[in-house]
Scaffold this motif. Sequence first.
Motif, mmCIF file in Angstrom:
data_model
loop_
_atom_site.group_PDB
_atom_site.id
_atom_site.type_symbol
_atom_site.label_atom_id
_atom_site.label_comp_id
_atom_site.label_asym_id
_atom_site.label_seq_id
_atom_site.Cartn_x
_atom_site.Cartn_y
_atom_site.Cartn_z
ATOM 1 N N GLY A 10 0.803 -1.206 0.000
ATOM 2 C CA GLY A 10 0.000 0.000 0.000
ATOM 3 C C GLY A 10 0.835 1.255 0.000
ATOM 4 N N LEU A 11 0.176 2.359 0.308
ATOM 5 C CA LEU A 11 0.814 3.674 0.335
ATOM 6 C C LEU A 11 0.977 4.107 1.782
ATOM 7 N N VAL A 12 2.166 4.576 2.129
ATOM 8 C CA VAL A 12 2.436 5.005 3.490
ATOM 9 C C VAL A 12 3.404 6.180 3.451
ATOM 10 N N GLN A 13 3.320 7.038 4.450
ATOM 11 C CA GLN A 13 4.264 8.156 4.527
ATOM 12 C C GLN A 13 5.597 7.684 5.091
ATOM 13 N N ALA A 14 6.645 8.416 4.760
ATOM 14 C CA ALA A 14 7.969 8.100 5.292
ATOM 15 C C ALA A 14 7.924 8.052 6.823
ATOM 16 N N GLY A 15 8.586 7.048 7.357
ATOM 17 C CA GLY A 15 8.566 6.844 8.799
ATOM 18 C C GLY A 15 7.491 5.889 9.261
ATOM 19 N N GLY A 16 6.581 5.560 8.378
ATOM 20 C CA GLY A 16 5.489 4.663 8.717
ATOM 21 C C GLY A 16 5.878 3.197 8.611
ATOM 22 N N SER A 17 4.874 2.347 8.804
ATOM 23 C CA SER A 17 5.093 0.898 8.809
ATOM 24 C C SER A 17 4.077 0.194 7.915
ATOM 25 N N LEU A 18 4.513 -0.927 7.386
ATOM 26 C CA LEU A 18 3.635 -1.843 6.658
ATOM 27 C C LEU A 18 4.035 -3.265 7.001
ATOM 28 N N ARG A 19 3.078 -4.167 6.848
ATOM 29 C CA ARG A 19 3.337 -5.574 7.113
ATOM 30 C C ARG A 19 2.893 -6.377 5.900
ATOM 31 N N LEU A 20 3.824 -7.052 5.273
ATOM 32 C CA LEU A 20 3.526 -7.894 4.117
ATOM 33 C C LEU A 20 3.406 -9.343 4.576
ATOM 34 N N SER A 21 2.434 -10.044 3.994
ATOM 35 C CA SER A 21 2.258 -11.459 4.292
ATOM 36 C C SER A 21 2.188 -12.255 3.006
ATOM 37 N N CYS A 22 2.634 -13.478 3.075
ATOM 38 C CA CYS A 22 2.611 -14.377 1.919
ATOM 39 C C CYS A 22 2.182 -15.755 2.412
ATOM 40 N N THR A 23 1.129 -16.271 1.799
ATOM 41 C CA THR A 23 0.646 -17.597 2.144
ATOM 42 C C THR A 23 0.940 -18.549 0.996
ATOM 43 N N VAL A 24 1.539 -19.682 1.335
ATOM 44 C CA VAL A 24 1.918 -20.680 0.343
ATOM 45 C C VAL A 24 0.831 -21.748 0.264
ATOM 46 N N SER A 25 0.422 -22.074 -0.958
ATOM 47 C CA SER A 25 -0.652 -23.047 -1.139
ATOM 48 C C SER A 25 -0.213 -24.434 -0.709
ATOM 49 N N GLY A 26 -1.228 -25.288 -0.422
ATOM 50 C CA GLY A 26 -0.952 -26.615 0.078
ATOM 51 C C GLY A 26 -0.282 -27.548 -0.896
ATOM 52 N N SER A 27 -0.216 -27.181 -2.169
ATOM 53 C CA SER A 27 0.425 -28.051 -3.149
ATOM 54 C C SER A 27 1.945 -27.982 -3.071
ATOM 55 N N ILE A 28 2.450 -27.076 -2.262
ATOM 56 C CA ILE A 28 3.886 -26.933 -2.053
ATOM 57 C C ILE A 28 4.201 -27.423 -0.647
ATOM 58 N N PHE A 29 5.189 -28.296 -0.537
ATOM 59 C CA PHE A 29 5.546 -28.791 0.783
ATOM 60 C C PHE A 29 7.063 -28.831 0.921
ATOM 61 N N SER A 30 7.510 -29.220 2.100
ATOM 62 C CA SER A 30 8.939 -29.286 2.395
ATOM 63 C C SER A 30 9.636 -27.981 1.995
ATOM 64 N N ILE A 31 9.101 -26.891 2.503
ATOM 65 C CA ILE A 31 9.623 -25.565 2.150
ATOM 66 C C ILE A 31 10.913 -25.302 2.909
ATOM 67 N N SER A 32 11.944 -24.917 2.183
ATOM 68 C CA SER A 32 13.198 -24.572 2.847
ATOM 69 C C SER A 32 13.280 -23.056 2.988
ATOM 70 N N VAL A 33 13.843 -22.399 2.017
ATOM 71 C CA VAL A 33 14.024 -20.952 2.095
ATOM 72 C C VAL A 33 12.713 -20.225 1.795
ATOM 73 N N MET A 34 12.445 -19.187 2.573
ATOM 74 C CA MET A 34 11.368 -18.238 2.281
ATOM 75 C C MET A 34 12.012 -16.849 2.282
ATOM 76 N N ALA A 35 11.591 -16.011 1.363
ATOM 77 C CA ALA A 35 12.270 -14.722 1.230
ATOM 78 C C ALA A 35 11.341 -13.677 0.629
ATOM 79 N N TRP A 36 11.778 -12.431 0.744
ATOM 80 C CA TRP A 36 11.140 -11.303 0.074
ATOM 81 C C TRP A 36 12.183 -10.612 -0.788
ATOM 82 N N TYR A 37 11.804 -10.344 -2.016
ATOM 83 C CA TYR A 37 12.605 -9.559 -2.944
ATOM 84 C C TYR A 37 11.813 -8.300 -3.284
ATOM 85 N N ARG A 38 12.501 -7.335 -3.864
ATOM 86 C CA ARG A 38 11.813 -6.144 -4.350
ATOM 87 C C ARG A 38 12.449 -5.661 -5.634
ATOM 88 N N GLN A 39 11.631 -4.950 -6.399
ATOM 89 C CA GLN A 39 12.117 -4.409 -7.663
ATOM 90 C C GLN A 39 11.478 -3.052 -7.888
#
Length: 121
Positions: A10-39
Amino acid sequence: QGQLVESGGGLVQAGGSLRLSCTVSGSIFSISVMAWYRQAPGNERELVARISSGGDTNYADSVKGRFTISRDNAKNTVTLQMNSLKPEDTAAYYCFVVGRDRTNFSLKNYWGQGTQVTVSP
């Protein structure tokens, strides 16, 4: 096919906070690395933070002390808490996991579709 569903951008002013979440579907298992990238426009995709299955974390120097990555293995979720946001944090943020596909047990990299974070001055 495995899916990653992101939320929380979303949109936030400088100094503010946001919380990103990612849910992985059940068809994926034995998850090793989880990460966030940005571009950001005109830039290459870069690693923001990653967390191993054991909870070890790594952060880009630019976000150390401001961002926190965490995961819930029981719920197959990864979260990025972003505090003290700066305009230079503006980018599309992508969830990334390494896991196995239940249909054929192959090890794959999975990407989310991205969620936009915009930080105004």
